[in-house]
Structure formats: structure tokens, C-alpha cells
Design a protein around this motif. Structure first.
Motif, PDB file in Angstrom:
ATOM      1  N   GLU A 149      30.753  35.215  49.550  1.00  0.00           N
ATOM      2  CA  GLU A 149      29.473  35.847  49.204  1.00  0.00           C
ATOM      3  C   GLU A 149      28.317  35.114  49.876  1.00  0.00           C
ATOM      4  O   GLU A 149      27.397  35.740  50.423  1.00  0.00           O
ATOM      5  CB  GLU A 149      29.278  35.840  47.695  1.00  0.00           C
ATOM      6  N   SER A 150      28.357  33.775  49.832  1.00  0.00           N
ATOM      7  CA  SER A 150      27.304  32.985  50.468  1.00  0.00           C
ATOM      8  C   SER A 150      27.278  33.222  51.972  1.00  0.00           C
ATOM      9  O   SER A 150      26.209  33.346  52.575  1.00  0.00           O
ATOM     10  CB  SER A 150      27.528  31.494  50.168  1.00  0.00           C
ATOM     11  N   LEU A 151      28.460  33.291  52.589  1.00  0.00           N
ATOM     12  CA  LEU A 151      28.542  33.561  54.024  1.00  0.00           C
ATOM     13  C   LEU A 151      27.910  34.902  54.364  1.00  0.00           C
ATOM     14  O   LEU A 151      27.112  35.008  55.308  1.00  0.00           O
ATOM     15  CB  LEU A 151      30.003  33.537  54.461  1.00  0.00           C
ATOM     16  N   ALA A 152      28.236  35.925  53.589  1.00  0.00           N
ATOM     17  CA  ALA A 152      27.718  37.263  53.873  1.00  0.00           C
ATOM     18  C   ALA A 152      26.205  37.324  53.706  1.00  0.00           C
ATOM     19  O   ALA A 152      25.482  37.814  54.595  1.00  0.00           O
ATOM     20  CB  ALA A 152      28.392  38.280  52.950  1.00  0.00           C
ATOM     21  N   GLU A 153      25.709  36.817  52.583  1.00  0.00           N
ATOM     22  CA  GLU A 153      24.266  36.890  52.319  1.00  0.00           C
ATOM     23  C   GLU A 153      23.484  36.041  53.310  1.00  0.00           C
ATOM     24  O   GLU A 153      22.435  36.457  53.817  1.00  0.00           O
ATOM     25  CB  GLU A 153      23.964  36.449  50.890  1.00  0.00           C
ATOM     26  N   ASN A 154      23.985  34.843  53.615  1.00  0.00           N
ATOM     27  CA  ASN A 154      23.246  33.948  54.490  1.00  0.00           C
ATOM     28  C   ASN A 154      23.355  34.314  55.959  1.00  0.00           C
ATOM     29  O   ASN A 154      22.539  33.860  56.763  1.00  0.00           O
ATOM     30  CB  ASN A 154      23.691  32.506  54.253  1.00  0.00           C
TER      31      ASN A 154
END
Length: 313
Positions: A149-154
């Protein structure tokens, strides 16, 4: 087109160097400089004795001032830059600290490696540096889910959005965007202290991320080995996310990897009952972080290629 070239230079320099630790120790980082300015604004203008309406007005004025100061400085610098290739290179080097290409990759790799070797505690420690949820409550699936999730959002917030605004407006575009994004990360929260004061920062951040978030989602879908699944998941589930923007890249990533993301999680001992993205899919595992990073790298390569084509078109 020179602005696009400058963003390509910024991506290339960051891919090679990142932001060296020795440099950080000596001078910090532009985001930490912004953070100190925002902290002072928050301490001086966000008084608990103020009624909510006054705190909202004070926050809006302070937010606009904080955005204006570095953006005006960036305009002044850009006006003074020479023409031609030297301008592209200098602007790219100045923009380099404002993209997070390498640091995002390194942070995710730091989670994936211990998780793949069975070191849950090491993975929990690494994931605590990139997400706000309670790491002690996370098993392998929870760690992988938080990381992806962090990878996608960031990818959207840290790369696509700053590069997009920089390609359109040059240094003022990328500096203004990074200031807005930093404001949102520091005061744009629905907490008793910041719900009113940070309202303007959060709304402006929603606005400037509206197009980049959807663009990132479409990049993930286009470059996925499951493009139809990624696109279907994004168009179906993105609107269910608590954020009007983050759901797009996260849902596309969920469909691309064939895993479910979001869902219930614990923040500071409190359960947040978030809806699932791609609910009927399996839970992610350590190997899915590596697959997410492959998709991330393909998206960055395509973004860089588009910038280069714009320079020479």
C-alpha cells in the motif's frame, strides 16, 4: 519541454545517488527544512484556545504563506537560470531532492529482505519506518499489505505527482507540490489538534494529487501482467478507499498483483475498519513486495521515457 528534461535529470540523479546519508547529516534535506517551517507555523498559529472557525482560518492563511515562500523563491531561481542544456541540467539537479525514487525502493527492499528470510521482527521494524499502523499487530500478510500500500500511494505522491507538476511548471511546480504534500503529511490529519487547522492543507493536497493518483493507477494497470484485472479493480474499488486519491494506485496495485489490500488495521491501539480493495483475492506475502517493486520500476522507466520523448519531440 525543458521542464520535462529537468525532471528526467532529477529522476536519473536520484536513481543513482538517492540522498546520501553524509549529505543529510551535513545539511539535512529540503523536506526537513520545510518541516521546521511548518512546525513553527503550527506552534505559533494553532492555539487550542481558538474556536474551530478561527483555527481553520488561521490554518488556511498559514498554509498559503508556507506554500508561497518556497514557490516564489523557486520562481526567482528559475528566472535566473541560463538557457539551453545547462538550464535543463541545473534545474534537474535542483529538483533532484524532491523526487523519492531511490528512497522508496530502498525502504521497500528493507522490508522485503527480512520478511522473505522469516525475520518477522526485522520486517516489523523496517515497515514501522514507512507506515503509521501498529507494527506489533502485523503478521507476514499484514506487513506485506502495509508495504505494498505504501509503495502504491508513494509512487503517486513521491514520484508521479512531483514530476508531473515539475514537467508542467518547472522548479516552482515541483517545489510548490512538495510543500503542499509536506503540509498535508504534517498537519492534514483528522485529529483534535489539526482537524480545523489543517483543513486547507488537506484539501489543497487532495486537489493537486487528483490527476497524479489516477495517472499512477493507469500506469500500474497498463504495465501489469494482469492489465484487465488491475483496471477492473481500480475502477470498481478505488472509490471505497478513505482517501479520494490513494485508492486509485492502491486498487490498481491490488488487481495487478492479485492480492487484497487495505482492510481493517490498528493505529495507536485503535482498530480502523477500512474496506478491502480486491476483497476476494488472497492475502499478500513477502514475494508480492518484490513483484510490486518490479511493477514500480517499470512505471518509473516508462515515466522517464515519456519525459525524454517530450524533450526531443
Amino acid at each position: 519541454m525543458g521542464f520535462a528534461g529537468a525532471m528526467a535529470v532529477a529522476l536519473a540523479v536520484d536513481a543513482v545517488l538517492g540522498w546520501p546519508e553524509q549529505l543529510f547529516r551535513r545539511v539535512g534535506h529540503p523536506v526537513t527544512w520545510l518541516g521546521r517551517l511548518i512546525d513553527r507555523m503550527d506552534a505559533g498559529c494553532n492555539r487550542s484556545s481558538y474556536p474551530p472557525a478561527l483555527r481553520r482560518a488561521a490554518g488556511a492563511i498559514a498554509t498559503l504563506l508556507v506554500i508561497a515562500l518556497p514557490t516564489i523563491l523557486a520562481i526567482a531561481v528559475q528566472v535566473e537560470l541560463t538557457t539551453g542544456w545547462s538550464r535543463i541540467v541545473i534545474a534537474g539537479i535542483l529538483a533532484w531532492p524532491l523526487v523519492a525514487l531511490r528512497s522508496l525502493h530502498d525502504h521497500l527492499t528493507a522490508v522485503a529482505r527480512p520478511l522473505q528470510s522469516g525475520d518477522i521482527e526485522g520486517a516489523r521494524s523496517a515497515v514501522s519506518r514507512i507506515v503509521g499502523r501498529d507494527p506489533a499487530s502485523l503478521d507476514e500478510a499484514g506487513i506485506a499489505r502495509a508495504s505494498i500500500e505504501s509503495l502504491a500511494e508513494n509512487t503517486s505522491d513521491g514520484i508521479v505527482a512531483p514530476v508531473l507538476w515539475g514537467a508542467i511548471f518547472g522548479l516552482p511546480g515541483i517545489v510548490g507540490y512538495k510543500t503542499i504534500n509536506t503540509l498535508d503529511s504534517m498537519i492534514g490529519h483528522r485529529t483534535p489538534r489539526h482537524e480545523a487547522f489543517g483543513w486547507a492543507a488537506a484539501r489543497i493536497d487532495d486537489l493537486v494529487n487528483f490527476i497524479p493518483a489516477r495517472l499512477t493507477g493507469f500506469l500500474f494497470a497498463l504495465l501489469s501482467v494482469r492489465p484487465a484485472n488491475a483496471l477492473a479493480c481500480m475502477t470498481r474499488d478505488a472509490r471505497h478507499h478513505r482517501s479520494i486519491n490513494a485508492g486509485w494506485p492502491e486498487a490498481a496495485m491490488a488487481g495487478a498483483l492479485g492480492v487484497r489490500l487495505s482492510g481493517p488495521r490498528v493505529y495507536h491501539g485503535t482498530l480502523a475498519d477500512e474496506p478491502w480493495l480486491n476483497e476476494r483475492a488472497r492475502d499478500p506475502l513477502a514475494a508480492d513486495i518484490a513483484q510490486g517493486l518490479k511493477l514500480y520500476r517499470r512505471a518509473v522507466w516508462l515515466l522517464a521515457a515519456v519525459l525524454v520523448v517530450l524533450v526531443f519531440a
